[in-house]
Motif scaffolding. Structure first.
Motif, short mmCIF file in Angstrom:
data_model
loop_
_atom_site.label_atom_id
_atom_site.label_comp_id
_atom_site.label_asym_id
_atom_site.label_seq_id
_atom_site.Cartn_x
_atom_site.Cartn_y
_atom_site.Cartn_z
N ARG A 1 0.63 -1.17 -0.24
CA ARG A 1 -0.14 0.04 0.03
C ARG A 1 0.68 1.00 0.08
NH1 ARG A 1 -4.83 1.20 4.11
NH2 ARG A 1 -6.06 2.47 2.69
N VAL A 2 1.76 1.04 0.80
CA VAL A 2 3.00 2.47 0.70
C VAL A 2 3.41 2.76 -0.12
CG1 VAL A 2 5.07 2.93 2.28
CG2 VAL A 2 3.18 2.16 3.65
N ARG A 3 3.56 1.28 -1.30
CA ARG A 3 4.87 0.89 -1.97
C ARG A 3 3.72 2.29 -3.17
NH1 ARG A 3 9.84 -0.03 -2.65
NH2 ARG A 3 10.53 -1.54 -0.62
N ARG A 4 2.41 1.53 -3.05
CA ARG A 4 1.63 2.16 -4.35
C ARG A 4 1.36 3.78 -4.49
NH1 ARG A 4 -1.99 -2.08 -4.05
NH2 ARG A 4 -3.49 -0.77 -2.75
N PHE A 5 1.14 4.20 -2.85
CA PHE A 5 1.01 6.04 -2.39
C PHE A 5 2.30 6.96 -2.58
CE2 PHE A 5 -1.76 4.83 2.22
CZ PHE A 5 -2.71 5.06 0.66
N LEU A 6 3.01 5.57 -2.61
CA LEU A 6 3.90 6.83 -3.25
C LEU A 6 4.61 6.50 -4.80
CD1 LEU A 6 7.32 5.47 -0.73
CD2 LEU A 6 5.67 7.33 -0.49
N LYS A 7 4.62 5.79 -5.35
CA LYS A 7 4.44 6.18 -6.90
C LYS A 7 4.07 7.75 -7.80
CE LYS A 7 3.66 1.06 -8.67
NZ LYS A 7 2.81 0.78 -8.90
N ARG B 1 12.43 11.07 3.52
CA ARG B 1 12.95 11.56 5.15
C ARG B 1 11.78 10.68 5.43
NH1 ARG B 1 16.55 14.85 7.77
NH2 ARG B 1 17.53 16.12 6.04
N PRO B 2 11.92 9.81 6.97
CA PRO B 2 10.40 9.64 7.23
C PRO B 2 9.75 10.83 7.38
CG PRO B 2 12.49 9.35 8.31
CD PRO B 2 13.02 9.63 7.65
N SER B 3 9.91 12.19 8.17
CA SER B 3 9.23 12.99 8.09
C SER B 3 7.78 13.36 6.91
CB SER B 3 9.48 14.63 8.69
OG SER B 3 10.43 14.80 7.71
N GLY B 4 8.99 12.78 5.72
CA GLY B 4 8.23 13.40 4.37
C GLY B 4 7.12 12.15 4.23
N LEU B 5 7.89 11.39 4.70
CA LEU B 5 6.72 9.94 4.26
C LEU B 5 5.24 10.18 5.28
CD1 LEU B 5 6.48 7.25 3.05
CD2 LEU B 5 7.68 6.17 5.14
N LEU B 6 5.67 10.54 6.82
CA LEU B 6 4.19 10.43 6.83
C LEU B 6 3.35 11.57 6.53
CD1 LEU B 6 3.82 10.06 10.57
CD2 LEU B 6 4.22 12.31 10.72
N ASP B 7 4.78 12.66 6.04
CA ASP B 7 2.71 13.92 5.07
C ASP B 7 2.54 13.54 4.64
OD1 ASP B 7 3.81 15.65 7.10
OD2 ASP B 7 5.27 16.66 6.06
N ILE B 8 3.73 12.24 3.30
CA ILE B 8 2.42 11.47 2.07
C ILE B 8 0.97 10.41 2.55
CG2 ILE B 8 2.49 9.79 0.66
CD1 ILE B 8 5.55 11.85 0.34
N LEU B 9 1.85 9.81 3.77
CA LEU B 9 0.90 8.92 4.26
C LEU B 9 -0.61 9.62 4.55
CD1 LEU B 9 2.99 6.43 5.87
CD2 LEU B 9 2.02 6.63 3.50
N SER B 10 -0.15 10.79 5.77
CA SER B 10 -1.31 11.44 6.44
C SER B 10 -2.23 11.50 5.78
CB SER B 10 -0.98 12.69 7.09
OG SER B 10 0.30 11.82 7.97
#
Lengths: 339, 138
Positions: free
Chosen positions: A36-42, A49-58
């Motif tokens: 799921r996370v990899r699909r979001f990141l496409k 950075r983890p903070s960037g990933l947190l923003d994207i997932l939020s």
């Protein structure tokens, strides 16, 4: 990990997520989240950075974080959401006793442009150190949210092993993505040390607490590494008897230095490193010395020094052990002898 | 047809935020926000995330003008404790369901301990607390 794989609740969650039945539902659920996370990141060209990933997932999981650092801030959040018609916020100020760190609500009365979920995070006092991890924890819930209501309820008054299996699973998911290995690929290599971990934390994820960074970065490290925490504790059967006041006229047992927590990364598992919880720390280990003398130290050791009172030993393996004393515990980084 | 820029402007204005404030919060330039709002520039997914988080808005809404409700909970049974509380409070069926839905809007709680299921008394207290805040004149 193994006990989570045996949990009926985790098996049911895997089924609700429509995952193929397997004897390792935990791994299946983690793989599901990873996908799921990899699909979001496409959609995103960069996330390093983890903070960037947190923003994207939020954003992708439609959650807004509301953080409060004082009682007046909590009341201000309550007022804002009550005005918006969110009835569950009517009792918000009563929902955060000392042991509650964050609550996620589904919005029932929101404007069309507002996210579906809001997570209220308590940052008062010492809870501030857990705030970042609490955000990851709440995101973890949303990654595996299904139609079923599964918030954990307990009907027991037992004080031991109270943690719900699903909450433990969410902690595994949160820990995995808060220190997602691809975000540490170029950093978490070479010789590991507590200083190096702190350096990475400060440069790459300063929002993470020191404790969570040690755990997460050890997990993300490319080479075989393990983190062990030891504290004074009783044997398991002694703990059970103590809980039931079952010693009668017998002499109370003495707590000895034992493994309280272990984190072994994938590379170390592959290399055959294992370190069972609650085993007694050998007196000749640097871990024992550091606990009793307080001075940070490292040494070359052999895992076969570790044995139970019944004589079971860990297999022979040369390791490097770096130990440091914390308040009531000693933490030790364990790497293979030649790494 | 409304564009992403139109929706950013719509949300920003509805929460009475200036372009300066949004630029500051999203760590983007005011000129960039102005250009996006006026349809002079496109916006990357990265910058849309920043704006969505700064506005407290759904990224899907800003991008597509709609938000998906990802999970609809299946019909669930009314717990016995709620049923008893509803009887004692003379709640209608729909009021009872509303109270249940309100209670169930908590989807996660990070805590060091598990929760006990709601008792009759707790259901009653939740109802009274909601009434006190939302219908104080009753």
């Amino acid at each position: 990990m193994t006990s989570l794989n045996r949990s009926y609740k985790i098996q049911t969650l895997a089924k609700d997520l429509k995952l193929k039945s397997s004897d390792k539902p935990l791994e299946s659920i983690l793989a599901f989240c990873e996908q799921r996370v990899r699909r979001f990141l496409k959609e995103f060209s960069r996330c390093n950075r983890p903070s960037g990933l947190l923003d994207i997932l939020s954003a992708k999981l439609q959650i807004r974080f509301e953080i409060f650092r004082s009682d007046p801030e909590l009341l201000a959040i309550k007022k804002r959401y009550v005005v918006a018609g969110e009835k569950r916020f009517a009792t918000l100020e009563q929902e955060f006793p000392a042991d509650v760190f964050g609550i996620t609500f589904r919005r029932l009365s929101r404007k069309p442009w507002e996210p579906e979920y809001v997570s209220v995070i308590d940052c008062r006092g010492d809870k501030q150190y857990r705030a970042n991890y609490t955000k990851w924890h709440e995101l973890g819930h949303l990654l595996v949210l299904t139609d079923q209501l599964r918030i954990s309820f307990s009907r027991t008054f037992c004080t031991q092993d109270l943690k719900d299996p699903e909450e433990s699973l969410i902690d595994v998911i949160a820990g995995h993505f808060a220190f997602w290995p691809p975000l540490f690929a170029g950093l978490a290599t070479g010789a590991i040390s507590f200083d190096r971990i702190e350096e990475i934390r400060l440069s790459h994820c300063p929002e993470a607490s020191k404790q969570s960074a040690v755990l997460g970065i050890v997990k993300a490290w490319r080479g075989p590494s393990a983190l062990l925490e030891a504290r004074l504790a009783l044997k398991r059967n002694e703990q059970r008897m103590a809980a039931q006041m079952g010693f009668g006229f017998k002499q109370q047992p003495q707590a000895t230095l034992r493994v309280s927590n272990v984190t072994v990364n994938d590379a170390a598992v592959e290399a055959g490193v294992r370190m069972p919880r609650n085993w007694r720390v050998p007196e000749k280990s640097v871990i024992y010395r550091v606990f009793h003398e307080g001075q940070d130290e490292s040494a070359e050791e052999d895992l076969s020094w570790w044995e139970t009172s019944s004589g079971t030993r860990l297999p022979k393996m040369q390791v490097n052990v770096q130990a440091r004393r914390t308040l009531n515990t000693v933490q030790a980084l364990i790497t293979l002898g030649n790494s | 047809m409304a564009t992403t820029g139109d929706r950013i402007k719509e949300v920003r204005e509805s929460i009475r935020m200036t372009q300066d404030e949004l630029a500051d919060k999203a760590k983007l330039s005011k000129g960039f926000i102005s250009d996006v709002e006026n349809g002079k520039r496109g916006i990357s997914a990265e910058n849309l995330v920043r704006l969505a988080n700064a506005l407290g808005a759904s990224m899907d809404y800003l991008a597509k003008g709609e938000t998906q409700t990802s999970h609809q909970r299946k019909p669930i049974e009314i717990p016995q404790e709620l049923s008893t509380a509803a009887e004692q409070l003379n709640l209608t069926y729909s009021q009872t369901l509303e109270l249940l839905e309100t209670h169930n809007s908590v989807i996660a709680r990070r805590s060091a301990r598990q929760l006990d299921p709601f008792t009759v008394d707790q259901w009653k207290k939740l109802h009274v607390a909601i009434q006190k805040v939302f219908n104080p004149e009753k």
